[in-house]
Design an enzyme around this catalytic site. Structure first.
Site, PDB file in Angstrom:
ATOM      1  N   PRO A  65       0.829  -1.209   0.000  1.00 18.11           N
ATOM      2  CA  PRO A  65       0.000   0.000   0.000  1.00 18.11           C
ATOM      3  C   PRO A  65       0.860   1.254   0.000  1.00 18.11           C
ATOM      4  CG  PRO A  65      -0.887  -1.593   1.537  1.00 18.11           C
ATOM      5  CD  PRO A  65       0.415  -2.158   1.033  1.00 18.11           C
ATOM      6  N   CYS A  66       0.436   2.244  -0.814  1.00 16.96           N
ATOM      7  CA  CYS A  66       1.327   3.367  -1.079  1.00 16.96           C
ATOM      8  C   CYS A  66       0.988   4.630  -0.307  1.00 16.96           C
ATOM      9  CB  CYS A  66       1.309   3.695  -2.578  1.00 16.96           C
ATOM     10  SG  CYS A  66      -0.339   4.148  -3.188  1.00 16.96           S
ATOM     11  N   GLN A  67      -0.022   4.589   0.577  1.00 19.70           N
ATOM     12  CA  GLN A  67      -0.436   5.818   1.252  1.00 19.70           C
ATOM     13  C   GLN A  67       0.707   6.475   2.017  1.00 19.70           C
ATOM     14  OE1 GLN A  67      -2.045   2.955   1.226  1.00 19.70           O
ATOM     15  NE2 GLN A  67      -4.257   3.229   1.072  1.00 19.70           N
ATOM     16  N   PHE A 124       3.696   6.685   1.217  1.00 20.53           N
ATOM     17  CA  PHE A 124       4.651   7.327   0.308  1.00 20.53           C
ATOM     18  C   PHE A 124       3.996   8.391  -0.571  1.00 20.53           C
ATOM     19  CE2 PHE A 124       6.355   2.779   0.406  1.00 20.53           C
ATOM     20  CZ  PHE A 124       7.167   3.035   1.509  1.00 20.53           C
ATOM     21  N   SER A 125       2.664   8.479  -0.541  1.00 22.32           N
ATOM     22  CA  SER A 125       1.976   9.391  -1.447  1.00 22.32           C
ATOM     23  C   SER A 125       2.093  10.828  -0.959  1.00 22.32           C
ATOM     24  CB  SER A 125       0.493   9.011  -1.561  1.00 22.32           C
ATOM     25  OG  SER A 125      -0.205   9.352  -0.384  1.00 22.32           O
TER      26      SER A 125
END
Length: 414
Positions: free
Chosen positions: A118-120, A122-123
């Protein structure tokens, strides 16, 4: 070649690999709605393989229940969807279930691992919202779980997808740690920031695609250059019946007659059942704003800032920042990035047709992400939008997988 899909979501990445001829052994995902979607997709492929796709169509047309659909599919096929959080605690259970899936395959080895944590964390949006800039977010370190599977199964290659923020997260230390740990595990890695539009997707979507390979192989990151013509949004939506807000076409043979079909990846030539062309209901204030946004775009080729709206339509107190609250999907071009926030509202994804005056439907969002029309997203409209926004575009995945296949085959099985 056998593939494991980690942090699978709705299966956008594995859909592309599957269509390119790879064998998906297992999808590991914790979200319940996404897991239902993955099982339904397994049902689609199974029924298609035994030439009973009409039963899948019956499901989309609400003639049979999901339970009845799943009862038509062997358990071992549905069991390829492993509904579990990827963690140290669950690792033995997950690997045991993967091993069980491998035991019924002709080849007992894992050739490729795909997926992206999940990229949250790093977003840019997630970092901006968090006072600690996501430094303490445990999702920063889910890449270590990915590496555990690499070490356990020793695949020949792996594909790791994430947002651009992973390159600069914690001043680049996350990427450095990732590179070091994978090198210690016996892998070379290289990455590029790739844009989905360069793979034929009607969307400007940049993502980091990292490829890893065992050090014994002489491999160079490909250029991925294709002679591709992108379908503009007007053509992408061309065969979908027009809808006003709050209306839907779901599970009906209701494509527009004599309309040009976008392409055979989006709508396979023999596909007739239109599902999940479902729109939101909007309040009168938003409808008035949407109308002005589309009018201004058509006239001036420019988006309206929030503080440029008539005063009576400005219901937010904060009129100094976040002025780009409303965006449309331009008819003559391609979409900006579809993200999971589309599950909360449609203000960033206004339909370009003023007469329809609404945000885009679930099926339109799925098409922008290049999901085929026979792909069904389970549970609520909100859950469907979230799954779509979080996904890797299947067409991008397909073209990467297809491009890599002969290269990997020649290296691994000369």
């Amino acid at each position: 070649m056998n593939v494991i899909d980690l942090f699978a979501g709705a299966g956008g990445l594995s859909e592309g690999f599957r269509q390119a001829g790879y064998n998906i052994i297992a999808h590991i995902e914790m979200d319940k709605s996404a897991c239902k979607t993955l099982r339904t997709r397994e049902a689609y492929y199974y029924l298609k393989s035994i030439k009973k796709i009409d039963l899948y169509e019956d499901y989309l047309m609400k003639k049979i229940s999901r339970e009845q659909l799943y009862n038509m599919v062997p358990n071992d096929i549905l069991d390829s969807v492993i509904e579990s959080e990827i963690s140290d605690e669950n690792f033995p259970k997950i690997t045991s279930m993967i091993d069980e899936q491998l035991s019924i395959c002709s080849s007992k080895i894992v050739d490729i691992v795909i997926g992206g944590p999940p990229c949250q964390a790093f977003s840019s949006a997630g970092i901006a919202r968090d006072p600690n800039r996501m430094k303490d977010d445990p999702r920063n370190y889910l890449y270590r779980q990915y590496i555990k599977f690499i070490i356990r199964y020793s695949p020949k290659f792996f594909i790791f997808e994430n947002v651009k923020g992973i390159l600069t997260a914690q001043k680049g230390n996350i990427l450095k740690a990732l590179q070091k740990e994978l090198s210690n595990a016996g892998y070379h890695i290289d990455y590029r920031v790739l844009n989905a539009k360069d793979f034929g997707v009607s969307q400007n979507r940049q993502r980091v695609i990292l490829i890893g390979w065992r050090k014994e192989y002489e491999f160079t990151y490909p250029d991925f250059i294709f002679p591709i013509q992108i379908t503009p949004i007007s053509e992408l939506f061309n065969d979908l019946p027009p809808l006003r807000n709050g209306l839907s076409v779901d599970g009906e043979k209701r494509y527009r007659r004599n309309a040009k079909v976008p392409n055979s990846f989006i709508r396979p030539r023999d596909w007739k059942v239109l599902s999940q062309h479902i729109t939101r209901a909007h309040n009168q204030n938003d409808l008035a704003i949407y109308n002005l946004v589309v009018e201004n775009w058509n006239k001036n080729n420019k988006l309206l800032k929030y503080n440029e709206l008539p005063t009576q339509l400005q219901t937010h107190n904060n009129r100094a920042i976040f002025l780009d609250r409303y965006k449309l999907v331009p008819a003559k071009g391609i979409s900006h990035t579809v993200v999971a926030h589309i599950a909360k509202d449609g203000h960033y994804y206004i339909h370009p047709d003023k007469h329809q005056n609404r945000s885009i439907s679930v099926r339109e969002a799925a098409r922008i992400q290049s999901f085929p029309d026979n792909f069904y997203f389970e549970d609520s409209r909100t859950a469907a939008f979230r799954q779509i926004g979080n996904a890797v575009p299947p067409l991008m995945s397909y073209r990467i997988a297809k491009y890599l296949k002969p290269i990997i085959t020649d290296l691994v099985y000369p």
